[in-house]
Design a protein around this motif. Structure first.
Motif, PDB file in Angstrom:
ATOM      1  N   ARG A  49      -5.056  -0.476  -8.217  1.00 28.46           N
ATOM      2  CA  ARG A  49      -5.706   0.042  -6.997  1.00 28.46           C
ATOM      3  C   ARG A  49      -6.527  -1.021  -6.261  1.00 28.46           C
ATOM      4  O   ARG A  49      -6.322  -1.224  -5.057  1.00 28.46           O
ATOM      5  N   PRO A  50      -7.465  -1.740  -6.905  1.00 34.25           N
ATOM      6  CA  PRO A  50      -8.248  -2.713  -6.143  1.00 34.25           C
ATOM      7  C   PRO A  50      -7.423  -3.903  -5.644  1.00 34.25           C
ATOM      8  O   PRO A  50      -7.702  -4.445  -4.579  1.00 34.25           O
ATOM      9  N   ILE A  51      -6.410  -4.273  -6.393  1.00 38.65           N
ATOM     10  CA  ILE A  51      -5.545  -5.386  -5.974  1.00 38.65           C
ATOM     11  C   ILE A  51      -4.792  -5.003  -4.712  1.00 38.65           C
ATOM     12  O   ILE A  51      -4.771  -5.754  -3.724  1.00 38.65           O
ATOM     13  N   ILE A  52      -4.183  -3.828  -4.730  1.00 35.69           N
ATOM     14  CA  ILE A  52      -3.398  -3.371  -3.586  1.00 35.69           C
ATOM     15  C   ILE A  52      -4.320  -3.097  -2.399  1.00 35.69           C
ATOM     16  O   ILE A  52      -3.994  -3.459  -1.252  1.00 35.69           O
ATOM     17  N   LYS A  94       0.832  -1.208   0.000  1.00 34.66           N
ATOM     18  CA  LYS A  94       0.000   0.000   0.000  1.00 34.66           C
ATOM     19  C   LYS A  94       0.865   1.256   0.000  1.00 34.66           C
ATOM     20  O   LYS A  94       0.585   2.210  -0.730  1.00 34.66           O
ATOM     21  N   GLU A  95       1.932   1.272   0.812  1.00 33.51           N
ATOM     22  CA  GLU A  95       2.813   2.444   0.860  1.00 33.51           C
ATOM     23  C   GLU A  95       3.504   2.680  -0.480  1.00 33.51           C
ATOM     24  O   GLU A  95       3.625   3.821  -0.928  1.00 33.51           O
ATOM     25  N   TYR A 101       2.919  -4.146  -6.831  1.00 35.26           N
ATOM     26  CA  TYR A 101       2.290  -5.390  -7.274  1.00 35.26           C
ATOM     27  C   TYR A 101       3.123  -6.595  -6.845  1.00 35.26           C
ATOM     28  O   TYR A 101       2.579  -7.589  -6.349  1.00 35.26           O
ATOM     29  N   LEU A 102       4.429  -6.510  -7.027  1.00 36.59           N
ATOM     30  CA  LEU A 102       5.294  -7.625  -6.629  1.00 36.59           C
ATOM     31  C   LEU A 102       5.151  -7.918  -5.137  1.00 36.59           C
ATOM     32  O   LEU A 102       5.028  -9.077  -4.725  1.00 36.59           O
TER      33      LEU A 102
END
Length: 170
Positions: A140-143, A17-18, A58-59
């Motif tokens: 955005r929704p994944i994170i 998130k950061e 993402y990683l």
């Protein structure tokens, strides 16, 4: 009182998130700077760094630890970061692979940060935004999902530490 501090690794969802939020800030900086031609290099550094942070978010969301990310030879290689994200199932963003290759070459000598002998031909800000905004939007929704799960897990796993200070050990 040092005994009141507990050290533990930062949950990956928090770190993802950061990274995502910082990438979003650099993308917003790009949007603000793009209109001033005197600021070409800071403008393009912002978009390149934004891409790097989005790909790293993402990683990390997919389980790559901070330690692994620092050890990997792909740390600042946008093309390899993109390829690793794609191999882990990142949703497709039109032209992102081309964009990563293009900026990898242009930034290989840190051309946006330091003076070099090269005269760079750069994509227009409009084209940059046509790639970067969809990247942000698809991630955005994944994170957010990974961060929310990390928050719930952290709250339940550390409830017994209520009132104690926690410092990330990594």
């Amino acid at each position: 009182m040092a005994d009141d501090i507990i050290e533990m690794p930062e949950p990956l969802g928090f770190h993802a998130k950061e990274l995502f939020l910082r990438g979003s800030e650099y993308l917003e900086a790009f949007k603000l700077l793009q209109h001033d031609e005197r600021l070409k290099y800071p403008t393009y550094f912002s978009v390149v760094h934004s891409m790097e942070l989005f790909l790293k978010s993402y990683l990390v969301a997919k389980g790559v630890s901070k330690v692994e990310l620092k050890k990997m030879k792909i740390r600042h290689d946008l093309e390899l970061l993109y390829e690793r994200c794609a191999s882990l199932g990142m949703p497709t963003v039109q032209h992102l692979g081309d964009f990563a290759r293009e900026f990898k070459d242009k930034n290989s000598d840190h051309d946006f940060r330091y003076p070099t002998a090269y005269i760079l031909r750069l994509p227009t800000p409009k084209l940059c935004l046509e790639v970067m905004e969809p990247l942000r939007d698809v991630l955005r929704p994944i994170i957010s999902d990974v961060a929310l799960k990390a928050q719930f897990n952290f709250a339940s796993e550390t409830y017994h530490l209520k009132g104690r200070k926690i410092r990330w050990s990594d």
